[in-house]
Motif scaffolding. Structure first.
Motif, PDB file in Angstrom:
ATOM      1  N   PHE A 173      -9.435  13.344 -36.360  1.00 22.26           N
ATOM      2  CA  PHE A 173      -9.615  14.865 -35.446  1.00 22.26           C
ATOM      3  C   PHE A 173      -9.635  14.765 -33.786  1.00 22.26           C
ATOM      4  N   ARG A 174      -8.992  13.554 -33.291  1.00 23.80           N
ATOM      5  CA  ARG A 174      -9.035  13.392 -31.921  1.00 23.80           C
ATOM      6  C   ARG A 174      -8.149  14.435 -31.180  1.00 23.80           C
ATOM      7  N   THR A 175      -7.323  15.334 -31.772  1.00 23.04           N
ATOM      8  CA  THR A 175      -6.616  16.346 -31.103  1.00 23.04           C
ATOM      9  C   THR A 175      -7.147  17.693 -31.457  1.00 23.04           C
ATOM     10  N   ALA A 176      -8.355  17.670 -32.383  1.00 21.76           N
ATOM     11  CA  ALA A 176      -8.735  19.095 -32.616  1.00 21.76           C
ATOM     12  C   ALA A 176      -8.773  20.037 -31.592  1.00 21.76           C
ATOM     13  N   PRO A 177      -8.727  21.514 -32.175  1.00 24.56           N
ATOM     14  CA  PRO A 177      -8.514  22.489 -31.217  1.00 24.56           C
ATOM     15  C   PRO A 177      -9.791  22.703 -30.427  1.00 24.56           C
ATOM     16  N   ARG A 178     -11.063  22.683 -31.197  1.00 23.24           N
ATOM     17  CA  ARG A 178     -12.169  22.957 -30.495  1.00 23.24           C
ATOM     18  C   ARG A 178     -13.068  21.790 -30.110  1.00 23.24           C
ATOM     19  N   LEU A 179     -12.494  20.620 -30.457  1.00 19.40           N
ATOM     20  CA  LEU A 179     -13.301  19.570 -29.811  1.00 19.40           C
ATOM     21  C   LEU A 179     -12.318  18.225 -29.519  1.00 19.40           C
ATOM     22  N   PRO A 180     -11.404  18.281 -28.795  1.00 22.06           N
ATOM     23  CA  PRO A 180     -10.296  17.477 -28.425  1.00 22.06           C
ATOM     24  C   PRO A 180     -11.184  16.368 -27.728  1.00 22.06           C
ATOM     25  N   ARG A 181     -10.388  15.086 -28.094  1.00 23.96           N
ATOM     26  CA  ARG A 181     -10.943  13.836 -27.523  1.00 23.96           C
ATOM     27  C   ARG A 181     -12.199  13.730 -27.613  1.00 23.96           C
ATOM     28  N   HIS A 182     -12.977  13.721 -29.166  1.00 25.05           N
ATOM     29  CA  HIS A 182     -14.690  13.475 -28.959  1.00 25.05           C
ATOM     30  C   HIS A 182     -14.505  11.640 -28.951  1.00 25.05           C
ATOM     31  N   THR A 183     -15.722  11.469 -28.492  1.00 23.64           N
ATOM     32  CA  THR A 183     -15.634   9.821 -28.163  1.00 23.64           C
ATOM     33  C   THR A 183     -16.531   9.301 -29.544  1.00 23.64           C
ATOM     34  N   LEU A 184     -16.468   7.898 -29.532  1.00 26.91           N
ATOM     35  CA  LEU A 184     -17.144   7.245 -30.717  1.00 26.91           C
ATOM     36  C   LEU A 184     -18.703   7.529 -30.897  1.00 26.91           C
ATOM     37  N   PRO A 185     -19.313   7.287 -29.593  1.00 24.08           N
ATOM     38  CA  PRO A 185     -20.645   7.639 -29.297  1.00 24.08           C
ATOM     39  C   PRO A 185     -20.823   8.952 -30.021  1.00 24.08           C
TER      40      PRO A 185
END
Ligand SMILES: [Zn+2]
Length: 364
Positions: A173-185
């Motif tokens: 999901f790292r390129t998701a439209p609503r939450l791009p580039r979410h981090t592991l924490p």
């Protein structure tokens, strides 16, 4: 009276933005330090302006404080987890801490509640363990002491289980439209919320199964219903609201994340076994775990390549096939080699191990 359409519209609005904050605009002196202000909080010491002298209302507030106050109360957070789970999670991890009861604390409280209710209903925990052919010291530990510890600490068991999804979900999901580039924490807190929600639904499902006589019998049926139907639907809604992919885009990523999470768990178990063997100096068993680790890593690699391949959308015309297929083919070749090696040394290979896990999970 509102029409149904209007009610739905209001519900959708509440889902997206349920909170409104206002300034107090009353002139008041702080009850703690005496500073004058017109804010919701004292600018000097930080005490809430709403806290006046102690009254009967304070008694009520003091008692309710156990469950959090205002938008941060536990019941309201659970209510949000039922009706706007993905939005709540996104609010929280994007920095709106005031919208939720502290998540890890909530997980512990929910686990205590589940244990309490299960105790009252007389239901025992019968989680499924990976039952592999043969039995060695490592498997003995996993199914013995470790299993006992986990079933006595379900908050950590749930957290450990869902933690296996942190990296796969980040990857998918790292390129998701609503939450791009979410981090592991951030991924950690996503899984804590999902874990709380899982326990919440487990409680509801268990109670429903217990209250309806034709359904009651064993906790196993409720657990099966939970894993087969409720959990997938729950994740589907969560991730759709949280990441903003469409229904299909969300669905295939969830299915892929389950496969990846299982593969990650299997690799971790084998790495753990390898460490144990190095520690006690058991060479032949250590060799088995080494081959197993490599073989399961190869399977994980193949799964990752499949995901990358789907993400590249090669069916949408102009694709350099030889280039895009090179790495996946190397991964598959590696897996074939490690599978052959497993056969050579009489170790169960990762593919048949994965198929067996799927069977125990999805077939009654
Ligand atoms: Zn003050």
């Amino acid at each position: 009276m509102f029409s149904l359409q209007e009610k739905y519209h209001r519900f959708r609005q509440w889902q997206r933005q349920p909170f409104e904050y206002h300034d107090s605009h009353d002139h008041h002196g702080c009850c703690n330090c005496g500073a004058e202000s017109e804010n919701n909080y004292c600018p000097r010491c930080g005490q809430k302006a709403a806290y006046g002298p102690i009254t009967w209302h304070s008694v009520w507030q003091g008692i309710m404080d156990v469950w959090g106050v205002g938008t941060r109360s536990l019941p309201y957070t659970l209510w949000q987890l039922l009706w706007r789970p993905g939005y709540l999670i996104r609010d929280y991890i994007s920095g709106k801490r005031q919208v939720s009861f502290p998540p890890v604390k909530m997980l512990v409280v929910m686990a205590v509640l589940v244990v309490l209710v299960y105790g009252l209903l007389g239901i025992g925990f019968e989680a499924e363990v990976e039952n592999e052919s043969g039995n060695n010291a490592v498997q003995g530990f996993l199914m013995g002491d470790f299993y006992d510890w986990m079933s006595n600490h379900i908050e950590w068991a749930v957290l450990a289980g869902f933690s296996m999804f942190i990296v796969p979900v980040w990857f998918l999901f790292r390129t998701a439209p609503r939450l791009p580039r979410h981090t592991l924490p951030q991924g950690f807190f996503i899984q804590v919320f999902v874990g709380v929600q899982f326990l919440l639904y487990m409680l509801i499902v268990t109670l429903v199964f217990d209250l309806i006589p034709s359904l009651s019998g064993s906790g196993d049926e409720a657990a099966g219903f939970m894993v087969m139907l409720v959990l997938p639907l729950m994740l589907w809604c969560d991730y759709k609201q949280l990441f903003g992919y469409g229904w299909w885009g969300t669905l295939w990523r969830i299915v892929a994340s389950v496969f990846l999470a299982i593969a990650v768990t299997k690799v971790l178990v084998r790495v753990g076994g390898l460490c144990y063997c190095l520690f006690v100096g058991d060479r032949s068993l250590g060799f088995n775990y080494l081959v197993g680790t490599v073989d399961h890593s190869a399977l994980l690699w193949v799964l990752l390549e499949v995901v990358l391949l789907i993400n590249a959308k090669p069916w949408r015309g102009n694709i350099a096939w030889p280039r895009i297929l090179l790495r996946p083919l190397i991964a598959v070749a590696t897996l074939l080699l490690t599978t052959a090696a497993c056969g050579q040394f009489g170790i169960e290979n990762s593919v048949s191990n994965m198929i067996k896990s799927m069977q125990t999970m999805f077939l009654p």
